[in-house]
Design a protein around this motif. Structure first.
Motif, PDB file in Angstrom:
ATOM      1  N   ARG A  52      32.876  53.186  -9.025  1.00 29.71           N
ATOM      2  CA  ARG A  52      31.437  52.995  -8.940  1.00 29.71           C
ATOM      3  C   ARG A  52      30.965  52.849 -10.386  1.00 29.71           C
ATOM      4  O   ARG A  52      31.352  53.641 -11.243  1.00 29.71           O
ATOM      5  CB  ARG A  52      30.781  54.204  -8.281  1.00 29.71           C
ATOM      6  N   LYS A  53      30.136  51.852 -10.661  1.00 34.60           N
ATOM      7  CA  LYS A  53      29.761  51.532 -12.037  1.00 34.60           C
ATOM      8  C   LYS A  53      28.331  51.982 -12.337  1.00 34.60           C
ATOM      9  O   LYS A  53      27.384  51.510 -11.714  1.00 34.60           O
ATOM     10  CB  LYS A  53      29.892  50.032 -12.287  1.00 34.60           C
ATOM     11  N   VAL A  54      28.204  52.876 -13.306  1.00 34.49           N
ATOM     12  CA  VAL A  54      26.903  53.326 -13.788  1.00 34.49           C
ATOM     13  C   VAL A  54      26.721  52.725 -15.175  1.00 34.49           C
ATOM     14  O   VAL A  54      27.454  53.063 -16.112  1.00 34.49           O
ATOM     15  CB  VAL A  54      26.813  54.867 -13.854  1.00 34.49           C
ATOM     16  N   VAL A  55      25.769  51.816 -15.288  1.00 32.86           N
ATOM     17  CA  VAL A  55      25.520  51.119 -16.548  1.00 32.86           C
ATOM     18  C   VAL A  55      24.399  51.856 -17.273  1.00 32.86           C
ATOM     19  O   VAL A  55      23.293  51.983 -16.754  1.00 32.86           O
ATOM     20  CB  VAL A  55      25.137  49.642 -16.296  1.00 32.86           C
ATOM     21  N   LEU A  56      24.711  52.355 -18.466  1.00 35.90           N
ATOM     22  CA  LEU A  56      23.706  53.051 -19.269  1.00 35.90           C
ATOM     23  C   LEU A  56      22.857  51.999 -19.961  1.00 35.90           C
ATOM     24  O   LEU A  56      23.370  51.174 -20.715  1.00 35.90           O
ATOM     25  CB  LEU A  56      24.371  53.969 -20.304  1.00 35.90           C
ATOM     26  N   ASP A  57      21.559  52.049 -19.685  1.00 39.36           N
ATOM     27  CA  ASP A  57      20.672  51.002 -20.169  1.00 39.36           C
ATOM     28  C   ASP A  57      19.264  51.568 -20.295  1.00 39.36           C
ATOM     29  O   ASP A  57      18.810  52.300 -19.404  1.00 39.36           O
ATOM     30  CB  ASP A  57      20.682  49.825 -19.184  1.00 39.36           C
ATOM     31  N   GLU A  58      18.589  51.225 -21.374  1.00 39.69           N
ATOM     32  CA  GLU A  58      17.234  51.754 -21.574  1.00 39.69           C
ATOM     33  C   GLU A  58      16.261  51.330 -20.485  1.00 39.69           C
ATOM     34  O   GLU A  58      15.221  51.955 -20.291  1.00 39.69           O
ATOM     35  CB  GLU A  58      16.706  51.365 -22.953  1.00 39.69           C
ATOM     36  N   LYS A  59      16.604  50.284 -19.722  1.00 36.03           N
ATOM     37  CA  LYS A  59      15.749  49.823 -18.629  1.00 36.03           C
ATOM     38  C   LYS A  59      16.115  50.487 -17.303  1.00 36.03           C
ATOM     39  O   LYS A  59      15.553  50.164 -16.265  1.00 36.03           O
ATOM     40  CB  LYS A  59      15.858  48.303 -18.485  1.00 36.03           C
ATOM     41  N   GLY A  60      17.055  51.407 -17.345  1.00 34.33           N
ATOM     42  CA  GLY A  60      17.552  52.029 -16.124  1.00 34.33           C
ATOM     43  C   GLY A  60      16.660  53.136 -15.612  1.00 34.33           C
ATOM     44  O   GLY A  60      15.614  53.468 -16.176  1.00 34.33           O
ATOM     45  N   LYS A  61      17.127  53.739 -14.540  1.00 31.52           N
ATOM     46  CA  LYS A  61      16.424  54.826 -13.868  1.00 31.52           C
ATOM     47  C   LYS A  61      16.520  56.097 -14.703  1.00 31.52           C
ATOM     48  O   LYS A  61      17.586  56.454 -15.204  1.00 31.52           O
ATOM     49  CB  LYS A  61      17.061  55.044 -12.493  1.00 31.52           C
ATOM     50  N   LEU A  62      15.399  56.788 -14.841  1.00 35.28           N
ATOM     51  CA  LEU A  62      15.367  58.075 -15.521  1.00 35.28           C
ATOM     52  C   LEU A  62      15.549  59.187 -14.498  1.00 35.28           C
ATOM     53  O   LEU A  62      14.891  59.177 -13.452  1.00 35.28           O
ATOM     54  CB  LEU A  62      14.042  58.277 -16.249  1.00 35.28           C
ATOM     55  N   LEU A  63      16.433  60.120 -14.782  1.00 35.78           N
ATOM     56  CA  LEU A  63      16.667  61.256 -13.897  1.00 35.78           C
ATOM     57  C   LEU A  63      16.518  62.554 -14.669  1.00 35.78           C
ATOM     58  O   LEU A  63      16.805  62.595 -15.871  1.00 35.78           O
ATOM     59  CB  LEU A  63      18.090  61.208 -13.327  1.00 35.78           C
ATOM     60  N   THR A  64      16.134  63.617 -13.976  1.00 38.26           N
ATOM     61  CA  THR A  64      16.227  64.950 -14.557  1.00 38.26           C
ATOM     62  C   THR A  64      17.691  65.378 -14.464  1.00 38.26           C
ATOM     63  O   THR A  64      18.501  64.722 -13.779  1.00 38.26           O
ATOM     64  CB  THR A  64      15.368  65.951 -13.766  1.00 38.26           C
ATOM     65  N   THR A  65      18.037  66.470 -15.089  1.00 35.24           N
ATOM     66  CA  THR A  65      19.399  66.984 -14.976  1.00 35.24           C
ATOM     67  C   THR A  65      19.714  67.315 -13.523  1.00 35.24           C
ATOM     68  O   THR A  65      20.801  67.014 -13.029  1.00 35.24           O
ATOM     69  CB  THR A  65      19.588  68.216 -15.884  1.00 35.24           C
ATOM     70  N   GLU A  66      18.758  67.910 -12.823  1.00 30.80           N
ATOM     71  CA  GLU A  66      18.974  68.229 -11.412  1.00 30.80           C
ATOM     72  C   GLU A  66      19.158  66.956 -10.583  1.00 30.80           C
ATOM     73  O   GLU A  66      19.982  66.905  -9.676  1.00 30.80           O
ATOM     74  CB  GLU A  66      17.812  69.065 -10.859  1.00 30.80           C
ATOM     75  N   GLY A  67      18.403  65.917 -10.898  1.00 30.60           N
ATOM     76  CA  GLY A  67      18.562  64.643 -10.206  1.00 30.60           C
ATOM     77  C   GLY A  67      19.919  64.013 -10.480  1.00 30.60           C
ATOM     78  O   GLY A  67      20.540  63.430  -9.584  1.00 30.60           O
ATOM     79  N   PHE A  68      20.386  64.136 -11.713  1.00 26.24           N
ATOM     80  CA  PHE A  68      21.707  63.628 -12.085  1.00 26.24           C
ATOM     81  C   PHE A  68      22.787  64.390 -11.316  1.00 26.24           C
ATOM     82  O   PHE A  68      23.741  63.801 -10.800  1.00 26.24           O
ATOM     83  CB  PHE A  68      21.884  63.749 -13.595  1.00 26.24           C
ATOM     84  N   LEU A  69      22.619  65.693 -11.200  1.00 23.99           N
ATOM     85  CA  LEU A  69      23.556  66.513 -10.436  1.00 23.99           C
ATOM     86  C   LEU A  69      23.589  66.065  -8.977  1.00 23.99           C
ATOM     87  O   LEU A  69      24.668  65.861  -8.412  1.00 23.99           O
ATOM     88  CB  LEU A  69      23.163  67.992 -10.521  1.00 23.99           C
ATOM     89  N   ARG A  70      22.433  65.882  -8.362  1.00 23.94           N
ATOM     90  CA  ARG A  70      22.386  65.449  -6.954  1.00 23.94           C
ATOM     91  C   ARG A  70      23.049  64.075  -6.783  1.00 23.94           C
ATOM     92  O   ARG A  70      23.770  63.837  -5.811  1.00 23.94           O
ATOM     93  CB  ARG A  70      20.941  65.418  -6.446  1.00 23.94           C
ATOM     94  N   LEU A  71      22.815  63.191  -7.734  1.00 25.37           N
ATOM     95  CA  LEU A  71      23.437  61.867  -7.686  1.00 25.37           C
ATOM     96  C   LEU A  71      24.958  61.990  -7.678  1.00 25.37           C
ATOM     97  O   LEU A  71      25.641  61.415  -6.825  1.00 25.37           O
ATOM     98  CB  LEU A  71      22.984  61.040  -8.886  1.00 25.37           C
ATOM     99  N   LEU A  72      25.489  62.763  -8.609  1.00 19.04           N
ATOM    100  CA  LEU A  72      26.944  62.917  -8.690  1.00 19.04           C
ATOM    101  C   LEU A  72      27.509  63.661  -7.487  1.00 19.04           C
ATOM    102  O   LEU A  72      28.606  63.348  -7.023  1.00 19.04           O
ATOM    103  CB  LEU A  72      27.339  63.605  -9.993  1.00 19.04           C
ATOM    104  N   GLN A  73      26.769  64.620  -6.958  1.00 23.33           N
ATOM    105  CA  GLN A  73      27.232  65.314  -5.761  1.00 23.33           C
ATOM    106  C   GLN A  73      27.358  64.353  -4.581  1.00 23.33           C
ATOM    107  O   GLN A  73      28.232  64.506  -3.740  1.00 23.33           O
ATOM    108  CB  GLN A  73      26.286  66.468  -5.405  1.00 23.33           C
ATOM    109  N   GLY A  74      26.495  63.360  -4.536  1.00 27.46           N
ATOM    110  CA  GLY A  74      26.570  62.355  -3.488  1.00 27.46           C
ATOM    111  C   GLY A  74      27.780  61.442  -3.627  1.00 27.46           C
ATOM    112  O   GLY A  74      28.106  60.710  -2.695  1.00 27.46           O
TER     113      GLY A  74
END
Length: 137
Positions: A52-74
């Motif tokens: 799964r490709k996560v492209v780091l880009d200044e135009k990308g989605k902003l997440l909180t740390t908790e949101g990042f955790l939920r994303l990875l848990q999924g």
């Protein structure tokens, strides 16, 4: 979850190089991690094949740390590659090939610093996932 970080160019700044090495060791206690450095952006997608490709880009989605955790848990049980461009950022082809565009900050970060921030955040969410109190709200 198996993690791969693919970045254009090795960090030249000592603080970034040492920080990436330190966080790679720490992350390895919680999840398999590969950190790969490529010469040019044309190599990013090849090194992320099958992930799964996560492209780091200044135009990308902003997440909180908790949101990042939920994303990875999924994505438990999956192989996830984080793609970091060089000083010029990403081509439109890499952006379109990504499964997610993710921004680390609304500020523009120097690419070596962005790599270090990504590594710290990966460590932070993996420790949270393991139930450790690294994160303080």
């Amino acid at each position: 979850m198996r993690l791969r970080v693919v970045a254009v160019g090795k960090p030249r700044l000592a603080y970034a190089r040492l920080g990436v090495e330190e966080y790679a060791k720490r992350i390895g206690r919680y999840a398999p991690l590969e950190v790969l450095f490529v010469k040019g952006e044309e190599d990013l997608l090849a090194k992320a094949e099958g992930h799964r490709k996560v492209v780091l880009d200044e135009k990308g989605k902003l997440l909180t740390t908790e949101g990042f955790l939920r994303l990875l848990q999924g994505w438990e049980g999956e192989r996830v590659a984080f793609l970091l461009g060089g000083a010029e950022g990403h081509s439109e082809a890499v952006r379109k090939a990504g499964d997610l565009l993710l921004s680390l900050s609304p500020l523009t970060l120097q690419h070596e610093l962005a790599l270090l921030v990504l590594m710290e955040q990966l460590y932070r969410v993996l420790t949270l996932r393991a139930g450790h109190p690294y994160h303080r709200p």
